[in-house]
Enzyme design. Structure first.
Site, short mmCIF file in Angstrom:
data_model
loop_
_atom_site.label_atom_id
_atom_site.label_comp_id
_atom_site.label_asym_id
_atom_site.label_seq_id
_atom_site.Cartn_x
_atom_site.Cartn_y
_atom_site.Cartn_z
N ASP A 190 29.21 28.02 38.50
CA ASP A 190 28.79 28.78 39.68
C ASP A 190 27.26 28.93 39.64
O ASP A 190 26.54 28.05 40.09
CB ASP A 190 29.54 30.13 39.66
CG ASP A 190 29.21 31.03 40.84
OD1 ASP A 190 28.65 30.52 41.83
OD2 ASP A 190 29.52 32.23 40.79
N PHE A 240 34.96 32.77 46.35
CA PHE A 240 35.44 33.35 45.11
C PHE A 240 36.90 32.95 44.96
O PHE A 240 37.73 33.21 45.83
CB PHE A 240 35.31 34.88 45.10
CG PHE A 240 35.63 35.45 43.76
CD1 PHE A 240 34.71 35.42 42.73
CD2 PHE A 240 36.89 35.99 43.51
CE1 PHE A 240 35.03 35.92 41.46
CE2 PHE A 240 37.21 36.48 42.25
CZ PHE A 240 36.28 36.44 41.24
N ARG A 259 45.27 34.87 36.79
CA ARG A 259 44.96 33.67 35.97
C ARG A 259 46.14 32.71 35.94
O ARG A 259 45.98 31.52 35.75
CB ARG A 259 44.63 34.06 34.53
CG ARG A 259 43.36 34.88 34.37
CD ARG A 259 42.99 34.96 32.90
NE ARG A 259 42.02 36.00 32.62
CZ ARG A 259 40.70 35.87 32.75
NH1 ARG A 259 40.20 34.74 33.18
NH2 ARG A 259 39.89 36.87 32.44
P1 5GP Z 1 28.22 31.00 36.10
O1 5GP Z 1 27.71 31.49 34.78
O2 5GP Z 1 28.09 29.53 36.33
O3 5GP Z 1 27.72 31.85 37.25
O4 5GP Z 1 29.74 31.33 36.16
C1 5GP Z 1 30.59 30.95 35.23
C2 5GP Z 1 31.63 32.00 34.99
O5 5GP Z 1 31.70 33.00 36.03
C3 5GP Z 1 32.97 31.34 34.98
O6 5GP Z 1 33.32 30.95 33.68
C4 5GP Z 1 33.88 32.41 35.53
O7 5GP Z 1 34.30 33.22 34.46
C5 5GP Z 1 33.02 33.23 36.44
N1 5GP Z 1 33.13 32.80 37.86
C6 5GP Z 1 32.23 32.13 38.59
N2 5GP Z 1 32.68 31.89 39.84
C7 5GP Z 1 33.92 32.42 39.88
C8 5GP Z 1 34.93 32.46 40.91
O8 5GP Z 1 34.82 31.97 42.05
N3 5GP Z 1 36.09 33.10 40.56
C9 5GP Z 1 36.30 33.66 39.34
N4 5GP Z 1 37.48 34.23 39.15
N5 5GP Z 1 35.38 33.62 38.35
C10 5GP Z 1 34.21 32.99 38.63
#
Ligand code: 5GP
Ligand code: MG
Length: 188
Positions: free
Chosen positions: A111, A160, A173
């Site tokens: 993300d 999301f 999950r």
């Molecule tokens: P980043 O560090 O790239 O922002 O996000 C990585 C982590 O954020 C993922 O491993 C996950 O735990 C959480 N995350 C990011 N986007 C989402 C989403 O759309 N849904 C959920 N449930 N978790 C997300």
């Protein structure tokens, strides 16, 4: 579950990636990774990022018929019922002794890229022989597309999502499909 919890108030929206699509993607993705990792030695280490990657990692490794070690890393980025990235925090010790090893970090979704950038920096400082990352999902936003990630299962829009390991408020999950989640039960 508390019937007034954030998870109870949330509403599931449309399926973005179905369980069937995920199952169909695993063999080719696993083959790509095995081609990159090579075979035969005693130095392959896979690091699934808990908790979200547990289902993706389990699906993937069953299509990777090579000798490997699996060591979990736990990081927290969306504590509780938040849907906004809060920064990355390791929970407990991260895997050590990665010098000279071939290391693959496995996460559920890319993300903001903070998690993978944080882990890449921490693990590359241990001087692995090779290092790569794999995610089941990548959001098609600039922060994600500009973060190095060698293996991607699916590109998805900026929503999301929950299911296939991904949670909201600790729930969802176990859903087999990846679905959009509307935190306050608005649209579907
Ligand atoms: P980043 O560090 O790239 O922002 O996000 C990585 C982590 O954020 C993922 O491993 C996950 O735990 C959480 N995350 C990011 N986007 C989402 C989403 O759309 N849904 C959920 N449930 N978790 C997300
Ligand atoms: Mg995560």
């Amino acid at each position: 579950m508390n019937s007034d919890s954030p998870a109870a108030r949330a509403k599931l929206g449309k399926v973005l990636v179905s369980a069937e699509q995920i199952a169909a993607r695993m063999p080719a993705l696993a083959r790509e990774i095995v081609d990159w990792m090579g075979d035969g030695d005693d130095d392959l280490v896979l690091v699934p990022v808990m908790t979200g990657a547990f289902i993706f990692a389990a699906d993937l490794v069953r299509h990777m018929p090579v000798r490997m070690r699996i060591t979990l890393a736990t990081v927290s980025s969306y504590p509780g019922a938040s849907t906004a990235s809060q920064g990355v925090r390791p929970l407990g010790d991260l895997p050590a002794n990665l010098e000279g090893r071939r290391v693959l970090v496995i996460d559920d979704i890319l993300d903001s890229g903070r998690t993978l950038r944080f882990l890449r920096e921490r693990f590359e400082s241990q001087k692995p022989a090779r290092f790569a990352t794999a995610v089941l999902l990548r959001k098609t936003i600039p922060e994600a597309m500009n973060t190095t990630c060698e293996f991607v299962g699916f590109d998805i829009p900026d929503e999301f999502v929950v299911g296939c390991g991904l949670d909201y408020d600790g729930c969802f999950r176990n859903l087999p499909d990846v679905r959009v989640l509307h935190p306050e039960g608005s649209a579907s």
